[in-house]
Design an enzyme around this catalytic site. Structure first.
Site, PDB file in Angstrom:
ATOM      1  CG  HIS A 244      -7.975   4.417  -1.848  1.00 30.14           C
ATOM      2  ND1 HIS A 244      -6.757   4.152  -1.278  1.00 30.14           N
ATOM      3  CD2 HIS A 244      -8.672   5.112  -0.917  1.00 30.14           C
ATOM      4  CE1 HIS A 244      -6.725   4.631  -0.045  1.00 30.14           C
ATOM      5  NE2 HIS A 244      -7.889   5.224   0.194  1.00 30.14           N
ATOM      6  CG  ASP A 451      -4.806  -1.355 -10.094  1.00 31.22           C
ATOM      7  OD1 ASP A 451      -5.572  -0.990  -9.192  1.00 31.22           O
ATOM      8  OD2 ASP A 451      -4.239  -2.462 -10.116  1.00 31.22           O
TER       9      ASP A 451
HETATM   10  O1  LIG Z   1     -13.444  -3.492  -0.360  1.00 29.89           O
HETATM   11  P1  LIG Z   1     -13.524  -4.235  -1.654  1.00 29.89           P
HETATM   12  O2  LIG Z   1     -14.716  -3.848  -2.458  1.00 29.89           O
HETATM   13  O3  LIG Z   1     -13.398  -5.711  -1.450  1.00 29.89           O
HETATM   14  O4  LIG Z   1     -12.267  -3.828  -2.556  1.00 29.89           O
HETATM   15  C1  LIG Z   1     -10.954  -3.751  -2.062  1.00 29.89           C
HETATM   16  C2  LIG Z   1     -10.394  -2.377  -2.276  1.00 29.89           C
HETATM   17  O5  LIG Z   1     -10.218  -2.178  -3.668  1.00 29.89           O
HETATM   18  C3  LIG Z   1      -9.860  -0.883  -4.132  1.00 29.89           C
HETATM   19  O6  LIG Z   1      -8.474  -0.612  -3.897  1.00 29.89           O
HETATM   20  C4  LIG Z   1      -7.809   0.513  -4.413  1.00 29.89           C
HETATM   21  O7  LIG Z   1      -6.935   1.032  -3.418  1.00 29.89           O
HETATM   22  C5  LIG Z   1      -5.556   0.752  -3.494  1.00 29.89           C
HETATM   23  C6  LIG Z   1      -4.831   1.569  -2.442  1.00 29.89           C
HETATM   24  O8  LIG Z   1      -5.014   2.925  -2.652  1.00 29.89           O
HETATM   25  C7  LIG Z   1      -5.000   1.023  -4.871  1.00 29.89           C
HETATM   26  O9  LIG Z   1      -3.619   0.662  -4.916  1.00 29.89           O
HETATM   27  C8  LIG Z   1      -5.773   0.214  -5.895  1.00 29.89           C
HETATM   28  O10 LIG Z   1      -5.301   0.541  -7.184  1.00 29.89           O
HETATM   29  C9  LIG Z   1      -7.255   0.462  -5.795  1.00 29.89           C
HETATM   30  O11 LIG Z   1      -7.925  -0.483  -6.619  1.00 29.89           O
HETATM   31  C10 LIG Z   1     -10.828   0.118  -3.537  1.00 29.89           C
HETATM   32  O12 LIG Z   1     -10.544   1.415  -3.976  1.00 29.89           O
HETATM   33  C11 LIG Z   1     -10.912   0.015  -2.036  1.00 29.89           C
HETATM   34  O13 LIG Z   1     -11.852   0.921  -1.512  1.00 29.89           O
HETATM   35  C12 LIG Z   1     -11.342  -1.371  -1.678  1.00 29.89           C
HETATM   36  O14 LIG Z   1     -11.366  -1.521  -0.278  1.00 29.89           O
HETATM   37  O1  UDP Z   2      -4.045 -13.013  -1.234  1.00 32.79           O
HETATM   38  C1  UDP Z   2      -3.848 -11.799  -1.088  1.00 32.79           C
HETATM   39  C2  UDP Z   2      -3.798 -10.919  -2.173  1.00 32.79           C
HETATM   40  C3  UDP Z   2      -3.588  -9.583  -1.963  1.00 32.79           C
HETATM   41  N1  UDP Z   2      -3.436  -9.138  -0.716  1.00 32.79           N
HETATM   42  C4  UDP Z   2      -3.182  -7.696  -0.480  1.00 32.79           C
HETATM   43  O2  UDP Z   2      -4.167  -6.905  -1.145  1.00 32.79           O
HETATM   44  C5  UDP Z   2      -3.594  -5.677  -1.523  1.00 32.79           C
HETATM   45  C6  UDP Z   2      -3.973  -5.344  -2.939  1.00 32.79           C
HETATM   46  O3  UDP Z   2      -3.789  -3.977  -3.148  1.00 32.79           O
HETATM   47  P1  UDP Z   2      -3.657  -3.308  -4.571  1.00 32.79           P
HETATM   48  O4  UDP Z   2      -3.411  -1.891  -4.352  1.00 32.79           O
HETATM   49  O5  UDP Z   2      -2.635  -4.002  -5.386  1.00 32.79           O
HETATM   50  O6  UDP Z   2      -5.065  -3.526  -5.292  1.00 32.79           O
HETATM   51  P2  UDP Z   2      -6.589  -3.500  -4.780  1.00 32.79           P
HETATM   52  O7  UDP Z   2      -6.942  -4.894  -4.451  1.00 32.79           O
HETATM   53  O8  UDP Z   2      -6.682  -2.598  -3.635  1.00 32.79           O
HETATM   54  O9  UDP Z   2      -7.351  -3.017  -5.967  1.00 32.79           O
HETATM   55  C7  UDP Z   2      -2.101  -5.798  -1.347  1.00 32.79           C
HETATM   56  O10 UDP Z   2      -1.704  -5.053  -0.228  1.00 32.79           O
HETATM   57  C8  UDP Z   2      -1.890  -7.265  -1.094  1.00 32.79           C
HETATM   58  O11 UDP Z   2      -0.832  -7.565  -0.207  1.00 32.79           O
HETATM   59  C9  UDP Z   2      -3.475  -9.993   0.358  1.00 32.79           C
HETATM   60  O12 UDP Z   2      -3.322  -9.582   1.488  1.00 32.79           O
HETATM   61  N2  UDP Z   2      -3.672 -11.309   0.132  1.00 32.79           N
END
Ligand SMILES: O=P(O)(O)OC[C@H]1O[C@H](O[C@H]2O[C@H](CO)[C@@H](O)[C@H](O)[C@H]2O)[C@H](O)[C@@H](O)[C@@H]1O
Ligand code: UDP
Length: 849
Positions: A244, A451
């Protein structure tokens, strides 16, 4: 994030696994494999009681995960992610609440329906074995979730440490930090050990639930060892891995101390997916440059085994947002927010509080904008949601302080008694609160420094059908590749540029806004999370079936005794023999730093016993022998020139009939058109340069091909040099030449394009029939033995499935043994034939024959 869990996911969250039917998705069958799968899907769907009773699918955005379906027939989709889609909170004895986990991974998978899905992951809480753990396990089971319990120390080293301080940073182009303390080195070792241990725990839990036929989809950088661990337990398991985050340039990735271990482990998956083509390309390039493997348009190949690598851009579920925007509570919220911010433009940032999201840069750009455009000071505000994330990691704690400091400074300077420029919230918003915010926003600011994709930008577009607000989007987010046409793209490191983009967005004409919005809206509705998951799983199924078909091509071990009997019984036989390392005796090269090919030639001798066997075989009028080698004409002639056999030199470029064959002359003939060899001199210069740099490697220059060989060099160093050499060749002397580069296990060969042993074999059989009459090529027994490279030597495929006999003949050709990867053998009998890697000297020449 798990610490501020308050709401109950069942009230206020998108469905995480809305699969009341427990069925597989209905994907359009694209080929035979798809059709088979589609049939299976229909079968499993029709067998589903819930579907059969016509129960409505869960409302997107509202439903809770479907109950588990452990007893259901048919394959399941097992999603394995570090974090379960719900995090657990203690309510009272034996009672647990579940809160939807944050982040794009959960959002995206939450929007996927139509699979009989089971989740395996960490529940975000530490619990010793006992009653409470059992109670939580049961609560989770009701949501199709299986917990992997990890202790606090492991989570600290594995998740906070190796995953987030090491991999997350590096994958987002943040260099690894070095501390001068020795303890720091040890920390990395402990973190790596914990990472491996955590992956083993995930594998163990998964194996307790896995059923043959299930599809296992491993998510993200937390679980890179998992594909290897799972395949070691069940080689037939369908395993996909999706990253991701970005996969960085190999120049960044190669700094990782355990770079090889991680690559090798993920390569065990059947299919590897990334958000963008760039990330996939970086990964393939890391495999070629770090592991010395071959990158192909389909993926990465290791000794004939292909791992598919492709781009699968993620999406979200626009319909859940459309539905949410119609709810009365959301509409009330929208009305209140509009009233509150009336007369001002609203800009919005929604990010996990993470270094990669570029929150300080965004704030600085806003500050710059206000500084340059004081007339906007009380007419615009920024709502910044900064969801706490990875709060245990020191870098995240520092980021929080820094962000607060900048927000305080800006609000202090540009605020007034009636207006606060930045509304900064350190908290998680519910799904419906977010929908309302997205809907009232005029400009969304996504300023990630890197990202993987960024789903917030997609969600914003989904909620802007009425407003057509403007998206300002970092060019370093994966989303820039899909929403770039409708967004204003910015470089988040260029604060001036971002300030100008803010002004542009705030003052953009409605016509332009609508045009841009339409462009992006079309994209997000076509590329949904459903499409993403369907495509990945369908591709994984295809890849797995194709891999199985390829594996079936690897023949079983041959039975020596039977082979000898087959040989005796057959009326006409063909033996195709390699030369180097097949008929020769291996010798130790002297320990001197510089070696020349002439010396090597002098040491290379045919094993005398083998030679006398070949001599006997040649004397048999019913046995045809051909020596097929990469060696040049003179070497083969000098060694076998007097024997009654055929010679094929330079991989089939040249052929010579036996001296005693009727009409035969001792002339060599070219099997394919003699090619242009203008490129040879410059290739040889590169090879010579690498010889100087690589002790004990040598160059073999033939008439139409050149080989750099490092079989006597230090193998690790040789491999690194070979990788470098390939880069030199691709970008230099051969970039426009009609040549093939063939990578051997310890050599690199450049040869004219189209020269192959398969083609040469075809020409040989024609020549044989021309020499000895039309029946001469009617063989009942064929043996091919040699150290032939899997990829370029298509002798295998030439014989495979081919009957050299008339159609009514009882014997069909059959593939033989692969007792060593490069050694192939074929036989015309029903039973396979044995051929040992040491050559066939011990058994292939039956006594008395
Ligand atoms: O589980 P956390 O350590 O709290 O982090 C939350 C997630 O963050 C990352 O998200 C990524 O996935 C998104 C969907 O593919 C993508 O849009 C975004 O750019 C990424 O940053 C991480 O890769 C996840 O594993 C985490 O669960
Ligand atoms: O207060 C918040 C902020 C973010 N999100 C969700 O968190 C996800 C963030 O995903 P993104 O791919 O933009 O980045 P990531 O946090 O996975 O790196 C989105 O689906 C948002 O709708 C949420 O549910 N509540």
């Amino acid at each position: 994030m798990e610490n501020d869990a308050e709401e109950d996911a069942s009230l206020d969250s998108p469905s995480i696994s809305a699969t009341p039917s427990g069925s597989l998705p209905e994907v359009q069958p694209r080929n035979r494999v798809d059709r088979l799968l589609a049939q299976r899907m229909r079968k499993s769907q029709s067998g589903s009681a819930l579907n059969g009773e016509g129960e409505a699918a869960a409302e997107p955005g509202e439903a809770t995960p479907s109950p588990p379906a452990p007893e259901e027939e048919g394959p399941r989709l097992i999603v394995v992610a570090n974090r379960l889609p719900v995090s657990a909170g203690y309510a009272s004895e034996g009672k647990w609440t579940l809160q939807l986990s944050a982040g794009g991974l959960v959002s995206a998978l939450g929007g996927v329906q139509g699979f009989n899905t089971m989740w395996v992951g960490w529940p975000g809480i530490f619990l010793p074995a006992g009653r409470e753990r059992d109670a939580l396990t049961q609560t989770l089971a009701a949501k199709s979730c299986v917990p992997v319990f990890l202790d606090a120390k492991t989570v600290d080293l594995y998740y906070n440490g190796f995953c987030n301080s090491v991999l997350w940073s590096l994958f987002h182009y943040v260099p690894l930090q070095t501390d001068s303390r020795l303890s720091e080195t040890r920390t990395l070792q402990f973190q790596w050990a914990a990472y491996q241990e955590a992956n083993r725990r995930f594998a163990d839990v998964l194996m307790r639930h896995y059923r043959v036929g299930d599809v296992v989809w491993v998510q993200d950088y937390h679980l890179m060892m998992l594909p290897a661990l799972l395949k070691a337990k069940s080689v037939d398991m369908k395993v996909g891995w999706f990253l991701h985050t970005p996969f960085p340039s190999s120049e960044i990735y190669r700094a990782l101390p355990v770079r090889e271990e991680l690559l090798r482990a993920v390569l065990k998956a059947d299919l590897i997916g990334f958000h963008t083509y760039d990330y996939a390309r970086h990964f393939v390039s890391a495999c070629t440059r770090i592991l010395g493997l071959e990158g192909t348009p389909d993926g990465v190949e290791d000794n004939g085994v292909l791992t598919r690598v492709a781009a699968f851009p993620i999406g979200m579920d626009p319909s859940s947002f459309a539905t949410a925007l119609k709810r009365s509570d959301v509409r009330n919220n929208i009305a209140q927010l509009k009233k509150r911010f009336a007369g001002r433009k609203v800009m919005l940032g929604v990010d996990r509080l993470d270094m990669i999201k570029g929150i300080p840069q965004k704030l600085l750009a806003f500050e710059k904008f206000l500084d340059e455009h004081p007339e906007w000071c009380d007419k615009v505000l920024l709502v910044q949601i900064a969801v706490p994330s990875r709060v245990e990691v020191p870098e995240y704690q520092q980021l929080r302080s820094m962000t607060h400091e900048i927000v305080g400074r800006i609000n202090g300077h540009y605020g007034s008694l009636t207006h606060v420029p930045i509304h900064h919230l350190d908290r998680h918003m519910t799904f419906h609160e977010l929908c309302a915010l997205y809907a009232i926003t005029d400009v969304a600011l996504v300023t990630s420094l890197r990202d993987g994709m960024n789903l917030v930008s997609y969600e914003y577009v989904a909620c802007q059908a009425a407003n057509a607000g403007v998206l300002v989007l970092s060019e370093f987010a994966g989303a820039a590749q899909s929403l770039g046409a409708g967004a204003i793209l910015v470089n988040p490191w260029n604060i001036n540029d971002m300030a100008a983009a803010i002004r542009n967005a705030l003052t953009m004409s409605e016509t332009e806004r609508r045009q841009r919005h339409r462009q992006n809206y079309m994209h997000i509705t076509a590329h949904t999370s459903q499409v993403w998951a369907d495509t990945f799983i369908s591709e994984l199924n295809d890849t797995h079936v194709e891999a199985e078909l390829r594996t079936k091509h690897i023949p079983p071990l041959l039975d020596e005794e039977m082979a000898v009997n087959d040989f005796r019984r057959a009326k006409r036989r063909l033996l195709v023999l390699g030369y180097n390392a097949t008929l020769t005796t291996s010798v130790e090269a002297p320990r001197q730093p510089t070696l020349h090919f002439d010396q090597i030639q002098a040491w290379t001798r045919v094993n005398p016993r083998v030679y006398s066997c070949v001599q006997k075989l040649c004397a048999d009028p019913d046995t045809v022998v051909i020596i097929f080698s990469g060696a040049d004409k003179s070497k083969l002639e000098e060694t076998f020139g007097e024997l009654d056999l055929w010679l094929a030199a330079e991989n089939g470029m040249f052929m010579r009939a036996p001296p005693t064959a009727s009409n035969a002359s001792k002339e060599w003939v070219s099997l394919v058109d003699v090619p242009n060899t203008d490129w040879m001199e410059s290739v040889q210069l590169v090879f010579d340069y690498f010889c100087e740099r690589t002790p004990r490697s040598f160059v073999e220059a033939r008439e139409t091909s050149v080989v750099w060989n490092y079989k006597y060099a230090d193998s690790e160093f040789g491999r690194l040099q070979a990788r470098d050499l390939l880069q030199h060749l691709w970008t230099g002397p051969i970039s426009n030449s009609p040549v093939d580069i063939v990578q051997g296990s310890k050599s690199v060969e450049v040869r004219p394009v189209g020269v192959s042993k398969g083609l040469a074999m075809q020409r040989f059989l024609q020549a044989l029939a021309a020499h000895d009459g039309p029946d001469a090529a009617d063989f009942e027994f064929v043996l091919v033995a040699g150290h032939f490279l899997m990829r370029d030597e298509n002798l295998f495929t030439f014989f495979e499935g081919r009957s050299l006999q008339p159609p009514d003949h009882p014997h069909s050709l059959k593939l033989g043994s692969l007792s060593q990867p490069n050694l192939i053998a074929l036989t015309a009998q029903d039973q396979p034939y044995v051929c040992k890697p040491s050559g066939f000297q011990s058994h292939a020449v039956p006594d008395g024959k």
